[in-house]
Design an enzyme around this catalytic site. Structure first.
Site, PDB file in Angstrom:
ATOM      1  N   GLU A  53      43.214  31.754  47.190  1.00  8.29           N
ATOM      2  CA  GLU A  53      44.367  32.087  46.405  1.00  8.29           C
ATOM      3  C   GLU A  53      45.480  31.209  46.867  1.00  8.29           C
ATOM      4  O   GLU A  53      45.619  30.942  48.100  1.00  8.29           O
ATOM      5  CB  GLU A  53      44.905  33.714  46.901  1.00  8.29           C
ATOM      6  CG  GLU A  53      43.940  34.758  46.194  1.00  8.29           C
ATOM      7  CD  GLU A  53      43.801  34.791  44.783  1.00  8.29           C
ATOM      8  OE1 GLU A  53      44.473  34.212  44.104  1.00  8.29           O
ATOM      9  OE2 GLU A  53      42.618  35.071  44.319  1.00  8.29           O
ATOM     10  N   ARG A  63      47.778  49.874  38.902  1.00  9.38           N
ATOM     11  CA  ARG A  63      47.427  50.635  37.571  1.00  9.38           C
ATOM     12  C   ARG A  63      46.778  51.784  37.977  1.00  9.38           C
ATOM     13  O   ARG A  63      46.550  52.712  37.211  1.00  9.38           O
ATOM     14  CB  ARG A  63      46.916  49.676  36.686  1.00  9.38           C
ATOM     15  CG  ARG A  63      45.378  49.079  37.191  1.00  9.38           C
ATOM     16  CD  ARG A  63      44.749  48.277  36.110  1.00  9.38           C
ATOM     17  NE  ARG A  63      43.569  47.846  36.544  1.00  9.38           N
ATOM     18  CZ  ARG A  63      42.463  48.541  37.059  1.00  9.38           C
ATOM     19  NH1 ARG A  63      42.343  49.731  36.648  1.00  9.38           N
ATOM     20  NH2 ARG A  63      41.380  47.863  37.604  1.00  9.38           N
ATOM     21  N   CYS A 116      45.441  43.526  47.300  1.00 10.60           N
ATOM     22  CA  CYS A 116      45.413  42.311  48.020  1.00 10.60           C
ATOM     23  C   CYS A 116      46.526  41.237  48.025  1.00 10.60           C
ATOM     24  O   CYS A 116      46.625  40.615  48.894  1.00 10.60           O
ATOM     25  CB  CYS A 116      44.013  41.431  47.153  1.00 10.60           C
ATOM     26  SG  CYS A 116      42.440  42.138  47.410  1.00 10.60           S
ATOM     27  N   HIS A 140      39.476  35.673  47.630  1.00 10.43           N
ATOM     28  CA  HIS A 140      38.534  36.655  46.896  1.00 10.43           C
ATOM     29  C   HIS A 140      37.081  36.259  46.666  1.00 10.43           C
ATOM     30  O   HIS A 140      36.839  35.002  46.399  1.00 10.43           O
ATOM     31  CB  HIS A 140      39.034  36.976  45.572  1.00 10.43           C
ATOM     32  CG  HIS A 140      40.487  37.899  45.566  1.00 10.43           C
ATOM     33  ND1 HIS A 140      41.612  37.523  45.181  1.00 10.43           N
ATOM     34  CD2 HIS A 140      40.413  39.182  45.710  1.00 10.43           C
ATOM     35  CE1 HIS A 140      42.421  38.741  45.212  1.00 10.43           C
ATOM     36  NE2 HIS A 140      41.927  39.615  45.674  1.00 10.43           N
TER      37      HIS A 140
END
Length: 177
Positions: A53, A63, A116, A140
């Site tokens: 990342e 969500r 994350c 990840h």
């Protein structure tokens, strides 16, 4: 992971998949261990490659609830934090080295808006505000084959390749400035 890589101690810590507590656990560990590098690892079940990342954003938007039932929506992670923080580890060099070892890797420009991203953002915030000189980032990893078997079509990667990729990531952090 082994206890050391390239002569450097590796401290492993399981972080809860929880918006609030994860930041506190990481902060306590940084205070206790006084590391030179902080590399967080999370699982992204739909990804087919290890993804290093590049950026974390100051936004929590879940969500689904986290493991403590928290489900923030359109909420800043830190009221006094920057809009985003960039990883301070050599992201592109890490991706290149992982790929050179025969393991699929990509650079990602979003850690999402779930836990994350929260962990990555909070680590980089803490390094910026309280622990200058410490470098940090996030990778990840895909689902494991046994996880993907329960969800047909989901990409996966064996644990040995995931461990090898993390090992290469750490070696790169130690050798590339």
């Amino acid at each position: 992971l082994p206890e050391s890589i390239a002569g450097v101690s590796v401290v492993k810590l399981e972080i809860p998949t929880v918006f609030t507590r994860s930041a506190m656990v990481v902060e306590e560990a940084i205070e206790r261990e006084k590391p030179d590098y902080v590399l967080c690892i999370g699982q992204a079940g739909g990804r087919s490659a290890v993804t290093v990342e590049k950026v974390a954003i100051n936004l929590a938007e879940a969500r689904i609830p986290d493991n403590d039932g928290e489900q923030p929506f359109d909420t800043p992670l830190r009221e006094d934090g920057d809009t985003a923080y960039f990883a301070t580890l050599p992201v592109k060099a890490m991706v290149k080295r992982i790929n050179a070892s025969g393991i699929p890797a990509l650079m990602s420009y979003t850690a999402g808006t779930y836990v994350c991203n929260s962990i990555m953002y909070n680590v980089l915030y803490l390094l910026d505000r309280r622990f200058p000189g410490v470098k940090g980032g996030f990778i990840h990893v895909p689902a494991l084959p046994e996880q993907a078997a329960r969800k047909p079509g989901m990409p996966s990667m064996c644990l040995a390749d995931q461990v090898a990729a993390v090992r290469e990531t750490i070696r790169t952090a130690l050798t590339v400035t």
